[in-house]
Scaffold this motif. Structure first.
Motif, PDB file in Angstrom:
ATOM      1  N   ASP A  60      -0.189  -6.193  -8.989  1.00 27.55           N
ATOM      2  CA  ASP A  60       1.180  -5.370  -8.459  1.00 27.55           C
ATOM      3  C   ASP A  60       0.861  -4.733  -7.191  1.00 27.55           C
ATOM      4  N   GLU A  63       4.354  -5.086  -4.697  1.00 28.49           N
ATOM      5  CA  GLU A  63       5.375  -4.177  -5.107  1.00 28.49           C
ATOM      6  C   GLU A  63       5.030  -2.718  -4.957  1.00 28.49           C
ATOM      7  N   TRP A  66       5.313  -2.086  -1.307  1.00 29.00           N
ATOM      8  CA  TRP A  66       6.758  -2.076  -1.080  1.00 29.00           C
ATOM      9  C   TRP A  66       7.402  -0.587  -1.351  1.00 29.00           C
ATOM     10  N   ARG A  67       6.987  -0.318  -2.702  1.00 27.47           N
ATOM     11  CA  ARG A  67       7.553   0.871  -3.098  1.00 27.47           C
ATOM     12  C   ARG A  67       7.110   2.170  -2.263  1.00 27.47           C
TER      13      ARG A  67
END
Length: 819
Positions: A60, A63, A66-67
């Motif tokens: 992850d 992700e 980017w979060r």
């Protein structure tokens, strides 16, 4: 592996390396450093061993990254505090890019920014359509400013992405836009937004561009969607889309500023630069701006031309052009300058050039408005054909004033002075107002040549008389330099006259009087004038004039020789009279009629002594006494003022000496004086009038009156009482009579006839046979004075009568030369 302490690496990397469970934050898997622990004992050998298994990227990681970054992007666009430090965000972007995940990050960033930009642009919609466009500009300025701030800040965070992935995908273009050296900087200097873009293809949303260009493309795409949604033509200047309303607001601000109101130039500058940055400046602002400018100045120019003064209008035009130049410097940019200035010039100057030249030039010339004419020249040179119209107006103004002066026969006395003043003003305008342009100097020359010669002989005669006045010292207060300057100005006028032979005749006659009567103020000035004429007309023109000076010098030698002749000079001294004779060469001097006079015996004896001496030295020569040019100084005693010296002409002296032998009453009648003096009747009347009716009255006439009639009697004026010892009565010889003037003109006419005859014979001797028209054309080209075809035809007839030419028997319009 443990990271170096204090080197700026994230603590999260140390935790992940220590646990090895793959759940930690990856700072940089490509660079591992082993730190050697220093102990207090001896140096220990360290062994570096590889991982037992290759480290793997957490599932992850992308992700998660980017979060974090997405939250930061949202916060930046929404103008909220960012939870993470900018350095942490920058390092996360760097890690993502180093693991080849830059393309996905760029796509996600673009999508996020697009959403926020659309939301921001949407805030400019939804208001009442009647909103004031000027007030609307404030919202546009705020939205654009927020967008620039957000884009600059995001670019600072994603700088590593911009400099690596974007630069690589864009083919090595590098980064465009504003330079930002500090991470997290959100300031937006007005002058450092972006370079102008004129091609819309540069802002394709789908292409990989620098983050700044991406932000511009997204903002422009949102504006384009707004235009499409409203069904507005993208080129329409008055649409209800965002750009249409903003353009109307900008145009309203510019119009207010042109009307004298103060406006926020900083805001206008920011928005026009935004138009350029978005690549819509030309289509959505500049065209509409130029159209509005054209309409504004067309109406203003028409109104001013209908009610205003030309001088004020020209000053207004100059002010308007300066304002528009400053407007370009302040907020429009150099790209608009040429089109804007051309628009103002066309509407304010080009459309009214006829009115400016026709209605304003004469008034400015009359008041010698050098500044106004300079302004007119500067403005008219900007438009096609403007200078041509100005030259026409200038020439017409100079000619009109010149013709009025030359044609005014009642004021011939002031003609030369007025022409010199006109020449001075015309030259001043050509030099100071028109920058010494040769075309305008040529207009002055052509104009003077056209009107100075409209009265063929009179201007040339008056110029000669004007020079005579100057060289006789009429301007007593003039210095030598001022006299030289005056002569230079007269020569500038002399160049324009065609009848230079008329000038020569009158100048020679006046020069003779100045030399023989001793009236020249300066011998150097006389010779300087001769040098000017020689330089202007050639040595042949001044040969006789130089010969006159030579005769004067030779006469001094002759008189020294006469005084050295002791036998004859002793008789002169015995007579108690001083004698000075000028011996003149007949070919150099004007032709004078021989005037007989009965000289007193002592004068006649002195003439005989000199004649015998001169002919004894120069055999074969003949002396002819010119009594009309003689002058004397008489010593006279008056009852009231005692002894005085009278400077008189020879004729005046002869008349005055007659009263020494008058009867008991001391009176002589006109008839008695005429019989005793032998002076011709008209000359005697003129002489008596100067003695008895002038300002200085040596004689008294009975009965009183201005004219001398038969039967008048004269006597010595016993009331004569002048303060000066030497009294000048001899103004009569300097005054030109009508007969002398007519005789001079007649001599010029005769000389011209001889020149025409010689030219005809010279041409026909070369050509043998020639038609009438060709002969007239060649004569007009050869003669140096104005001649009419009718005068030339008379001379041709005269030569036919004298058998120099004959008419062809087959064609009467053809002449044959007779050898």
């Amino acid at each position: 592996d443990a990271p170096h302490t204090g080197q700026g690496r994230s603590g999260a990397m140390e935790d992940w390396a220590r646990r090895g469970d793959g759940n930690g934050v990856v700072a940089n898997l490509a660079r591992r450093v082993t730190a050697a622990k220093q102990t207090g004992g001896a140096a220990r050998k360290l062994t570096i061993k590889p991982f037992k298994e290759r480290p793997k990227l957490p599932a992850d990681f992308e992700e998660d990254s980017w979060r974090m970054l997405s939250n930061a992007v949202d916060a930046i666009h929404q103008k909220r505090p960012v939870s993470e430090s900018f350095e942490t965000l920058y390092r996360r972007v760097e890690d993502v890019c180093l693991h080849k995940l830059g393309a996905g990050l760029y796509a996600r960033l673009r999508a996020s920014c697009e959403s926020h930009v659309r939301e921001r642009v949407a805030t400019l919609r939804g208001r009442d359509g009647a909103e004031d466009p000027v007030a609307f500009l404030n919202r546009v300025d705020d939205v654009w400013g927020d967008h620039c701030d957000a884009t600059l800040t995001i670019r600072s965070v994603f700088l590593y992405l911009d400099r690596t992935h974007v630069a690589h995908q864009a083919g090595g273009e590098g980064v465009s836009g504003a330079n930002t050296s500090a991470v997290g900087t959100s300031s937006r200097p007005e002058g450092a937004l972006v370079a102008d873009r004129s091609s819309s293809s540069s802002f394709s949303v789908e292409s990989v561009r620098s983050l700044w260009d991406m932000g511009l493309a997204l903002f422009r795409a949102s504006l384009a969607d707004d235009t499409a949604r409203r069904g507005t033509d993208g080129a329409a200047p008055h649409g209800d889309d965002v750009l249409g309303k903003a353009t109307r607001g900008l145009l309203a601000l510019v119009e207010r500023e042109r009307g004298g109101e103060a406006v926020d130039r900083g805001k206008v500058k920011r928005l026009t630069r935004a138009y350029r940055a978005l690549g819509v400046y030309s289509d959505r602002f500049e065209k509409q701006f130029l159209d509005a400018t054209r309409a504004f100045y067309r109406a203003e120019g028409t109104s001013f031309a209908r009610n205003g003064d030309v001088g004020e209008y020209l000053a207004h035009c100059e002010t308007r052009l300066d304002e528009e130049q400053r407007r370009c410097d302040d907020y429009l940019g150099s790209g608009t300058r040429r089109a804007l200035v051309a628009c103002v010039e066309k509407e304010l100057v080009d459309r009214h050039v006829g009115w400016i030249a026709d209605n304003g030039f004469d008034a400015m010339m009359d008041r010698s408005d050098v500044t106004g004419l300079r302004r007119m020249h500067a403005l008219l040179r900007m438009v096609d054909g403007g200078l041509d119209k100005l030259r026409v107006a200038f020439g017409a103004a100079v000619r009109a004033r010149g013709v009025a002066v030359v044609k005014d026969e009642d004021n011939d006395r002031d003609m030369v002075a007025k022409l010199l003043d006109l020449k001075r003003r015309a030259d001043e305008v050509a030099e100071e107002s028109f920058g010494g342009d040769e075309a305008f100097n040529a207009v002055v020359k052509e104009s003077f040549e056209s009107f100075v010669n409209q009265r063929q002989n009179r201007p040339a005669e008056l110029i000669a008389k004007h020079i005579d006045v100057k060289l006789r010292g009429a301007g007593k207060g003039e210095t030598e330099d001022e006299l030289e300057h005056s002569l230079d100005r007269v020569m500038a006028l002399f160049r324009h006259i065609q009848g230079k032979d008329v000038f020569e005749a009158f100048y020679k006659k006046d020069l003779a009087k100045r030399l023989l009567l001793g009236k020249s103020a300066s011998n150097d000035a006389e010779k300087s004038m001769i040098s000017r004429l020689k330089a202007e007309c050639g040595s042949q023109f001044t040969t006789k004039l130089e010969g006159m000076f030579k005769d004067v010098d030779i006469s001094r030698d002759v008189m020294r020789s006469f005084r050295s002749d002791s036998e004859r000079f002793a008789k002169v001294e015995a007579a108690g009279v001083e004698l000075y004779v000028n011996v003149l060469t007949a070919g150099y001097w004007p032709t004078y009629p021989t005037v007989e006079v009965s000289l007193p015996p002592e004068m006649d004896a002195l003439q005989g002594l000199f004649r015998d001496h001169y002919l004894g030295k120069h055999g074969g020569r003949r002396l002819v006494w010119q009594n009309s040019l003689g002058h004397c100084v008489l010593r006279a005693e008056f009852p009231k003022c005692g002894v005085k010296e009278l400077a008189v002409s020879l004729f005046q002296a002869v008349v005055c000496l007659l009263f020494n032998g008058a009867g008991p009453d001391g009176r002589l009648t006109f008839e008695e004086i005429r019989a005793a003096s032998g002076i011709e009747d008209k000359e005697l009347r003129r002489t008596l009038q100067s003695l008895a009716c002038g300002k200085v009255r040596v004689l008294v006439k009975e009965p009183k009156g201005r004219d001398v009639e038969d039967g008048d009697s004269f006597s010595i004026n016993e009331q004569f009482n002048e303060r000066l010892y030497r009294v000048k009565v001899n103004s009569i010889q300097l005054k030109e009579t009508k007969e002398e003037n007519a005789a001079t003109n007649e001599r010029v006419f005769q000389d011209r006839q001889y020149q025409i005859d010689a030219a005809i014979v010279r041409i026909m001797k070369t050509r043998k046979t020639l038609s009438h028209q060709l002969l007239i054309a060649e004569l007009l080209a050869q003669v140096k004075f104005p001649a009419r075809p009718t005068d030339l035809k008379k001379r041709i007839e005269s030569l036919i009568d004298r058998e120099y030419l004959e008419r062809d028997r087959a064609n009467a319009q053809v002449y044959n030369y007779l050898a």
